[in-house]
Scaffold this active site. Structure first.
Site, short mmCIF file in Angstrom:
data_model
loop_
_atom_site.label_atom_id
_atom_site.label_comp_id
_atom_site.label_asym_id
_atom_site.label_seq_id
_atom_site.Cartn_x
_atom_site.Cartn_y
_atom_site.Cartn_z
N GLY A 9 0.43 -1.15 0.03
CA GLY A 9 0.09 0.16 -0.23
C GLY A 9 0.78 0.96 -0.08
O GLY A 9 1.70 1.85 1.09
N GLY A 11 0.27 4.65 -0.42
CA GLY A 11 -0.46 5.61 0.26
C GLY A 11 -0.59 7.08 1.29
O GLY A 11 1.29 6.66 1.01
N SER A 128 -2.65 0.19 8.89
CA SER A 128 -4.24 0.86 8.10
C SER A 128 -4.89 0.46 9.43
O SER A 128 -4.92 -0.07 10.17
CB SER A 128 -5.21 -0.14 7.31
OG SER A 128 -4.36 -0.88 6.34
N PHE A 159 -0.51 7.61 13.57
CA PHE A 159 -0.62 9.11 14.11
C PHE A 159 -0.32 10.46 13.15
O PHE A 159 -0.97 11.73 13.57
CB PHE A 159 -0.47 9.74 15.33
CG PHE A 159 -0.99 8.13 16.18
CD1 PHE A 159 -2.17 8.12 17.07
CD2 PHE A 159 -0.08 6.88 17.05
CE1 PHE A 159 -2.43 7.49 17.69
CE2 PHE A 159 -0.22 6.14 17.43
CZ PHE A 159 -2.07 5.88 18.04
N CYS A 273 -9.93 10.04 7.52
CA CYS A 273 -9.60 9.26 9.46
C CYS A 273 -11.02 9.34 10.59
O CYS A 273 -11.59 8.36 10.32
CB CYS A 273 -8.50 9.44 9.39
SG CYS A 273 -7.53 8.11 9.48
#
Ligand code: UDX
Ligand code: UDX
Length: 461
Positions: A9, A11, A128, A159, A273
């Site tokens: 991933g 991203g 994730s 975070f 999020c």
């Protein structure tokens, strides 16, 4: 000893996190893999797929030395001692838990690929954000291979906030690592601690059991979002009573028990999020029969939706109860400044509301491309695409967007909006020239002197 780390991933989370880790751990080889070829190509070019201050410099430094990007998921899994799962976990759009639960199909797919291709023991790290007890499902999949390969599953939530990702990664308040509390689990935790300890002091690396770690991520985001919804709730009351939300936020924020951060009233929080994680928390509470707890947290999202609608309604009512055929300029489309990310951006929902009232909207955002904006609207499925394209346009600059507009709405707090030539903008607008500041970045007094009719969120008259 960890020699090779793979991240599945590439991203907003996986890319920056691995880039900083690679920079700080020159002796470890990092592979970032993704199924999206275009994204990988962009990571290898001078135009990275995500806009993030300072990211390019970090990537450039490590790329080709110990940081590699590819679509070879199989090869990268085989070679790794440690694998981060950093694929997206959107809210489910179908079936059980639709609109609330996290869609874990990509995470499950990763676990299945890891199970299939692994030939030696590995540590699998959940990066994730996941519902509590997802590690259990991952473990189950990994255990079922019968190949004799042993896996340890850790939870290591991220975070970082977009726009400040590099700073957040370089100097985090804390790093959280959760794992099994038996000998093998503790040993795996220790391996990951070492990777972070290359640049983060040991006392800032917290270790917990795996469920606490998973739940801490959801709780942290729920608390942060709750502060925004709380101050936004008060912004409505400020307008009704003549109070000023910034003065109230400052007054309460100086109480050291409350603190000054995340008290900025806005047109509503966005991002990939907050809403997703709260809905996830709500779903989890429902699942365990904790209905009062579920209702409590759900209200944070309800208040956020209210704030967006309230802003849109304010525009319509101020423009004599109709925006039909009127040009409204949106300054900003991203969910916050310094990012090209638009996921859950308030601008999308306010635009939708105004388009329902037949407005024409001209948008300017320094980073968001046109196709992204149209995809955002398409995902809502409110109206045919050709209508969106007819009524919603993206402009090259703020002056073009505001030319002949009946009203301007500040949707994102980009710094450059503060220093625009507001006199020039006023001169080229329809009169009365309305301005709606949804981010509290402009000086209403100065703009009032120019001649604007200014509405600032949370400022009572
Ligand atoms: C992250 C977290 O993983 C998510 O849980 C959190 O809540 C938000 O932040 P993010 O990095 O922002 O997600 O997501 P995105 O930018 O969409 O990147 C995910 C990447 O994973 C995409 O590039 C996608 O192509 C890739 N992917 C997805 C895979 O490589 N394999 C898959 O099976 C699915
Ligand atoms: C958030 C968390 O901060 C981060 O720790 C987590 O890892 C991912 O989710 P992010 O969504 O990238 O990060 O950005 P954040 O700075 O938290 O902003 C979220 C939204 O809240 C934005 O739309 C922002 O404009 C809004 N916001 C933030 C406010 O409206 N007021 C504030 O005071 C702070």
């Amino acid at each position: 000893m960890i020699k090779t780390i793979t991240c599945i991933g590439a991203g907003y989370v996986g890319g920056p996190t691995m880039a900083v880790m690679a920079l700080k751990n020159p002796d470890i080889k990092f592979h970032i893999v993704d199924i999206n070829q275009a994204r990988i190509d962009a990571w290898m070019s001078d135009e990275l797929p995500i806009y993030e201050p300072g990211l390019y410099e970090v990537v450039k430094e490590a790329r080709g030395k110990n940081l590699f990007f590819s679509t070879d998921v199989k090869g990268a899994i085989k070679e790794a001692d440690m694998i981060f799962i950093s694929v997206n976990t959107p809210t489910k759009k179908y079936g059980i838990g639709k609109g609330r639960a996290a869609d874990l199909k990509y995470v499950e797919l990763c676990a299945r690929q890891i199970a299939e291709y692994s030939e030696n023991d590995k540590i699998v790290v959940e990066k994730s954000t996941l519902p509590v007890r997802t590690a259990q499902s991952i473990k189950k999949i990994l255990k079922s291979t019968g190949s004799g390969v042993k896996f340890q599953v850790l939870s290591n939530p991220e975070f970082l906030a977009e726009g400040t990702a590099i700073d957040d990664l370089m100097k985090p308040d804390r790093v959280l690592i959760g794992g099994d509390q038996d000998e093998a689990g503790l040993a795996a935790i220790d391996q990951l601690v070492k990777v972070y300890n290359a640049w983060i002091p040991r006392e800032r690396i917290l270790t917990t059991n795996i469920w606490s770690s998973e739940l801490s991520k959801l709780t942290a985001n729920a608390f942060l979002a709750q502060r925004i919804s709380s101050i936004n709730a008060i912004s409505a009351l400020c307008e009704a009573t003549g109070a000023d939300v910034e003065e109230v936020a400052h007054a309460i924020g100086t109480d050291s028990r409350i603190g000054p951060k995340f008290l900025k009233s806005s047109v509503g929080f966005g991002g990939s999020c907050f809403q997703k994680d709260i809905l996830n928390l709500v779903y989890l509470c429902e699942f365990f029969g904790l209905h009062e707890v579920a209702r409590y947290w759900e209200q944070v999202v309800v208040m956020n939706d209210y704030q967006k609608t309230r802003f849109g309604s304010k525009i319509i009512s101020t423009l004599f109860n109709t925006v039909s055929g009127k040009k409204i300029a949106f300054l900003g489309w991203a969910f916050k400044k310094d990012t090209n990310d638009t996921r859950e951006s308030a601008a999308i929902y306010v635009a939708d509301q105004l388009l329902q009232d037949e407005a024409n909207i001209a948008v300017y955002d320094p980073q968001v491309p046109e196709d992204r904006m149209y995809m955002d609207m398409e995902e809502l499925e409110t109206r045919p695409m050709d209508v969106n394209k007819k009524r919603l346009t993206l402009c090259e600059d703020a002056y073009e967007a505001c030319k002949d507009a009946h009203a301007i709405a500040i949707m994102t707090e980009w710094d450059e909006f503060k220093t625009l030539d507001w006199q020039r903008i006023f001169d080229n607008m329809k009169k009365p020239a309305f301005l709606f500041d949804g981010r509290l970045i402009l000086d209403p007094k100065k703009l009032g002197e120019i001649g604007f009719e200014v509405y600032t969120l949370g400022k009572g008259k």
